[in-house]
Design a protein around this motif. Structure first.
Motif, PDB file in Angstrom:
ATOM      1  N   ASP A   1       0.834  -1.208   0.000  1.00 38.92           N
ATOM      2  CA  ASP A   1       0.000   0.000   0.000  1.00 38.92           C
ATOM      3  C   ASP A   1       0.869   1.260   0.000  1.00 38.92           C
ATOM      4  OD1 ASP A   1      -3.218  -0.105   0.555  1.00 38.92           O
ATOM      5  OD2 ASP A   1      -2.264  -1.963   1.175  1.00 38.92           O
ATOM      6  N   GLN A   2       2.082   1.170   0.579  1.00 41.47           N
ATOM      7  CA  GLN A   2       3.000   2.318   0.522  1.00 41.47           C
ATOM      8  C   GLN A   2       3.648   2.381  -0.854  1.00 41.47           C
ATOM      9  OE1 GLN A   2       2.356   4.033   3.030  1.00 41.47           O
ATOM     10  NE2 GLN A   2       1.467   2.224   4.020  1.00 41.47           N
TER      11      GLN A   2
ATOM     12  N   ALA B   1      -3.798   2.283  -3.183  1.00 42.99           N
ATOM     13  CA  ALA B   1      -4.906   1.690  -3.942  1.00 42.99           C
ATOM     14  C   ALA B   1      -5.553   2.650  -4.926  1.00 42.99           C
ATOM     15  CB  ALA B   1      -5.959   1.162  -2.976  1.00 42.99           C
ATOM     16  N   ARG B   2      -5.565   3.939  -4.577  1.00 44.10           N
ATOM     17  CA  ARG B   2      -6.284   4.850  -5.477  1.00 44.10           C
ATOM     18  C   ARG B   2      -5.592   4.989  -6.840  1.00 44.10           C
ATOM     19  NH1 ARG B   2      -3.455   7.793  -1.780  1.00 44.10           N
ATOM     20  NH2 ARG B   2      -2.441   9.700  -2.487  1.00 44.10           N
TER      21      ARG B   2
ATOM     22  N   LEU C   1      -4.680   2.332  -8.563  1.00 45.80           N
ATOM     23  CA  LEU C   1      -4.762   1.011  -9.213  1.00 45.80           C
ATOM     24  C   LEU C   1      -5.865   0.952 -10.255  1.00 45.80           C
ATOM     25  CD1 LEU C   1      -4.406  -1.361  -6.118  1.00 45.80           C
ATOM     26  CD2 LEU C   1      -2.620  -0.240  -7.452  1.00 45.80           C
ATOM     27  N   LYS C   2      -6.308   2.085 -10.729  1.00 37.98           N
ATOM     28  CA  LYS C   2      -7.487   2.070 -11.590  1.00 37.98           C
ATOM     29  C   LYS C   2      -7.180   1.886 -13.073  1.00 37.98           C
ATOM     30  CE  LYS C   2     -10.179   4.624  -8.268  1.00 37.98           C
ATOM     31  NZ  LYS C   2     -11.212   5.618  -8.010  1.00 37.98           N
ATOM     32  N   ALA C   3      -5.906   1.824 -13.412  1.00 37.16           N
ATOM     33  CA  ALA C   3      -5.558   1.675 -14.823  1.00 37.16           C
ATOM     34  C   ALA C   3      -5.859   0.250 -15.295  1.00 37.16           C
ATOM     35  CB  ALA C   3      -4.075   1.966 -15.026  1.00 37.16           C
ATOM     36  N   THR C   4      -6.061   0.076 -16.571  1.00 41.40           N
ATOM     37  CA  THR C   4      -6.254  -1.261 -17.127  1.00 41.40           C
ATOM     38  C   THR C   4      -5.040  -1.671 -17.961  1.00 41.40           C
ATOM     39  OG1 THR C   4      -7.501  -0.254 -18.912  1.00 41.40           O
ATOM     40  CG2 THR C   4      -8.773  -1.193 -17.116  1.00 41.40           C
TER      41      THR C   4
ATOM     42  N   ASP D   1       2.642   8.501  -1.350  1.00 42.26           N
ATOM     43  CA  ASP D   1       2.347   9.305  -0.159  1.00 42.26           C
ATOM     44  C   ASP D   1       3.567   9.564   0.720  1.00 42.26           C
ATOM     45  OD1 ASP D   1      -0.251   9.559  -1.007  1.00 42.26           O
ATOM     46  OD2 ASP D   1      -0.965   7.838   0.141  1.00 42.26           O
ATOM     47  N   TRP D   2       4.656   8.839   0.472  1.00 44.36           N
ATOM     48  CA  TRP D   2       5.907   9.153   1.160  1.00 44.36           C
ATOM     49  C   TRP D   2       6.711  10.159   0.326  1.00 44.36           C
ATOM     50  CZ3 TRP D   2       7.957   3.626   2.903  1.00 44.36           C
ATOM     51  CH2 TRP D   2       7.163   3.181   3.979  1.00 44.36           C
TER      52      TRP D   2
ATOM     53  N   SER E   1      -0.907  -6.371   0.559  1.00 48.57           N
ATOM     54  CA  SER E   1      -1.705  -6.642  -0.639  1.00 48.57           C
ATOM     55  C   SER E   1      -0.912  -7.350  -1.729  1.00 48.57           C
ATOM     56  CB  SER E   1      -2.242  -5.310  -1.168  1.00 48.57           C
ATOM     57  OG  SER E   1      -2.627  -5.411  -2.511  1.00 48.57           O
TER      58      SER E   1
ATOM     59  N   ARG F   1      -1.161  -6.947  -4.822  1.00 46.89           N
ATOM     60  CA  ARG F   1      -1.123  -6.149  -6.059  1.00 46.89           C
ATOM     61  C   ARG F   1       0.230  -6.234  -6.766  1.00 46.89           C
ATOM     62  NH1 ARG F   1      -2.213  -0.724  -2.560  1.00 46.89           N
ATOM     63  NH2 ARG F   1      -3.937  -2.084  -1.989  1.00 46.89           N
ATOM     64  N   GLU F   2       0.230  -6.766  -7.972  1.00 46.59           N
ATOM     65  CA  GLU F   2       1.459  -6.822  -8.774  1.00 46.59           C
ATOM     66  C   GLU F   2       1.851  -5.413  -9.209  1.00 46.59           C
ATOM     67  OE1 GLU F   2       1.817 -10.362 -11.268  1.00 46.59           O
ATOM     68  OE2 GLU F   2       2.464  -9.056 -12.902  1.00 46.59           O
ATOM     69  N   HIS F   3       0.876  -4.503  -9.146  1.00 46.33           N
ATOM     70  CA  HIS F   3       1.133  -3.100  -9.459  1.00 46.33           C
ATOM     71  C   HIS F   3       2.335  -2.567  -8.672  1.00 46.33           C
ATOM     72  CE1 HIS F   3      -3.081  -4.149  -9.937  1.00 46.33           C
ATOM     73  NE2 HIS F   3      -3.256  -3.159 -10.804  1.00 46.33           N
TER      74      HIS F   3
END
Ligand code: SF4
Lengths: 198, 469
Positions: free
Chosen positions: A24-25, A29-30, A32-35, A47-48, A82, A84-86
């Protein structure tokens, strides 16, 4: 997606001596909206790295021009949280090809290997040496040698071996991925599926 | 060599190995694959660029949850990027013949709530999803874990993934848990003892009286949080409680298929004398209502305790101070009486009907504290329906609460449900990372009872003080 081959990487490194850096760091999450999978590097450690008004936070290491390189050195339990592979995409997209820590979260480690980032797990003592070497000279170079499975602090010659299984090592050095392998064994998979009760 | 007694985990894992790669991972067949809108689009792009098909579309199930609004779901989704992701899921599912319970579908909800409640999740299965809390499904005696998007693509194209076999850990909790103690407290307690990385590299089996007596929903809460101690997943041996829960659910086997499956499921337990790489033992009597005070789920404590000193935390002092600094807390403080601005009940951890019953048991005949904003978010439409039918909605409304529509919501704050910077939230979700519930948000993880107690008193409160004798 097949990726670049990884053999020997010689580079300066960016130090981040923080424990439990969660995904998350790495990428909130915000974002992660790309496709698609590109462009995440801009929001790496968002955010850091940036204030709420989008100005850079001066004391954060990625905003400090004396540090650069293709190797990110993190504290213990890097990449937790999470799946998330992102997070791995963001690290790759920013330009890192290798992450060094004394301990990685499992999913992050898998995700990294799957996209061509090498996670190098070292002993806590060696991690400390790396941090101290970078502190002494921000331009100090590390050499990550995948065929030999060693990581070396070039200035001092101190070196440590790291683990990676033969299969993944072969993939990384050749730029292959698991999907290529699995596609070649479809008959075997189909035979297994035929016997499943589910 | 004689066959050594097998663990539950070995039985399920070994029966799914299609091929072993020498000095490499096992190739594991996957029985169920769940997908959602956030971690699947790039996997489908990958399929397209390689010209691959989905090998077994009937083994994959799609639901939209991470990025959906929790109000006005009948209206078009406002955020264009979110709308685009939802559309991509719908289009991809349609194109490849995957069943899709999108926004507005009566079966829609959080993937880890929907799978079990529709009988898609069964004992002895291997289950994956591009979401780390896939471990939830382990409550049924399945091997279930989260995967990355590259692996989603692998499963779509070959129904297999490659995984090195994890080490095995058993966590035993015996005795009886006391009044006001919930499955969430049990698991937060375990994580606080093991730390957030204490089970990394392991697959966990939860065993002992506490889990044997626990409901299926409680078991799901526990297995859900196994990832928060770093475990690859957690599982509990299936028993009568499991079979009773599954029987009759829509996708569960029926008739002769049920009998055959049941006979197999009854063999799914760890044999006496089987060994684990690591084993932990805890006593139920030591567990009290839990709350977290820091920025990882391992930083939890009994609600009547004081915040531990840095040297007792196990981590580095700098990381500990960073964490407490973010939360605005200090060593050796009590958490009781701390002001709470937001309360969130929901998520795949605590968004099932028993959680709302627990919440309602405290708020009944009380009023929401004026300064508290409460988000009450069912895990699925089926749960939402139960809340209405059981009269829980009436209790909530009378106490000044509103019910929202299902989705992940403030668990990851990808939609509009974000806790503002600096505000304190008591949340029944699973992660208290910096910014997890919104940039600058300060999260305290707890059970539905602790959340309810905070919602009506406006401060951190021991729920036992509000419960009838
Ligand atoms: S509720 Fe939270 S943890 Fe569960 S699936 Fe959604 S985002 Fe993931």
């Amino acid at each position: 997606m097949a990726y670049d081959k990884f053999t020997v990487l010689k580079s300066s490194a960016v130090p981040m001596p923080i424990e439990n850096v969660d995904t998350d760091q790495i990428i909130p999450a915000r974002f992660l909206k790309a496709t698609e999978r590109t462009g995440f590097g801009d929001n790496l450690f968002r955010d850091w790295r940036y204030n709420p008004d989008n100005t850079p936070k001066k004391d954060f290491v990625l905003n400090n021009p004396i540090y650069s390189g293709k190797i990110l050195v993190g504290g213990k339990n890097f990449g937790s949280g999470s799946s998330r592979e992102h997070a791995a995409w963001a690290i790759y997209d920013y330009g890192f090809r290798c992450v060094v820590s004394s301990f990685f979260a499992d999913i992050f480690k898998n995700n990294s290997l799957n996209i061509g980032i090498l996670p190098v797990q070292v002993s806590p003592a060696f991690l400390d040496k790396i941090f101290r070497a970078i502190e002494a000279d921000p331009k100090t170079e590390l050499e990550v040698n995948l065929p030999d499975q060693t990581i070396t602090i070039l200035a001092t010659g101190e070196s440590e071996a790291f683990e990676i299984n033969t299969y993944k090592k072969h993939n990384m050095t050749n730029g292959y991925d698991d999907i290529d392998y699995l596609q070649a064994m479809k008959e075997e998979i189909r035979a297994y599926a035929g016997k499943s009760i589910y | 060599m004689s066959q050594s007694p097998a663990t539950l985990f070995d039985k399920v894992w070994d029966s799914h190995v299609v091929r072993k790669i020498e000095d490499g991972p096992d190739i594991l067949f996957i029985d169920r694959h769940f997908i959602h809108e956030v971690t699947s689009p790039v996997a489908f792009l990958g399929l397209e660029s390689r010209h691959l098909k989905v090998m077994f579309p009937e083994k994959t199930f799609a639901t939209a949850d991470h990025n959906t609004p929790t109000i006005n779901q009948h209206l078009p989704v406002q955020d264009p990027l979110s709308a685009n992701q939802l559309k991509a899921l719908e289009v991809n599912a349609g194109k490849y013949g995957i069943s899709h319970w999108g926004l507005g579908n009566p079966k829609n909800g959080i993937v880890h709530v929907v799978g079990p409640e529709n009988g898609i999740t069964l004992p002895g299965m291997t289950i994956v999803c591009g979401d780390s809390h896939t471990s939830t499904h382990g409550a049924f005696g399945a091997i279930a874990f989260g995967i990355g998007t590259s692996e989603v693509e692998m499963v779509l194209s070959s129904q297999c993934i490659m995984q090195p076999k994890p080490k095995k850990m058993r966590i035993n909790v015996n005795g009886r848990i006391g009044k006001g103690i919930t499955p969430k407290d049990v698991v937060l307690y375990i994580i606080s003892r093991l730390t957030a990385a204490g089970a990394t590299g392991y697959f966990v089996e939860f065993a002992g009286e506490v889990f044997e007596q626990m409901s299926m929903e409680g078991r799901m809460t526990v297995c859900n949080m196994s990832i928060e101690m770093g475990a690859r997943g957690g599982m509990i041996a299936p028993d009568e409680t499991t079979f009773n829960y599954i029987k009759g659910r829509e996708k569960a086997p029926k008739g002769a298929a049920w009998d055959k499956a049941l006979a197999y499921w009854k063999t799914l337990k760890t044999e006496a004398g089987a060994t684990f790489d690591l084993e932990h033992h805890f006593e139920a009597a030591d567990i009290e209502p839990m709350i977290t005070y820091g920025t990882n789920p391992g930083m939890g404590m009994g609600i009547t305790q004081h915040i531990p000193l840095a040297q007792a935390s196990g981590g580095s002092k700098a990381s500990y101070e960073k964490s407490l600094g973010y939360m605005g807390f200090h060593e050796d403080e009590s958490m009781l009486g701390k002001k709470v601005d937001y309360v969130f009940i929901g998520s795949c951890t605590n968004g099932r009907i028993e959680d709302f019953r627990a919440f309602a048991s405290i708020v009944k005949n009380r009023k929401k504290a004026d300064h508290v904003t409460a988000w009450i978010v069912p895990g699925s439409h089926i749960v939402e329906q139960q809340i209405k039918e059981e009269g829980i909605l009436d209790i909530l409304t009378a106490a000044g609460f509103q019910l929202r529509q299902p989705g992940c919501s403030a668990c990851l704050a990808m939609n509009d449900d974000k806790i503002p910077a600096g505000k304190y939230a008591v949340s029944t979700s699973n992660r208290n990372f910096e910014g997890r519930q919104g940039p600058g948000a300060r999260t305290m993880l707890a059970s539905p009872l602790v959340a309810a107690a905070a919602a009506v008193t406006g401060v951190v409160t021991d729920p036992r003080t509000l419960m009838a004798e």
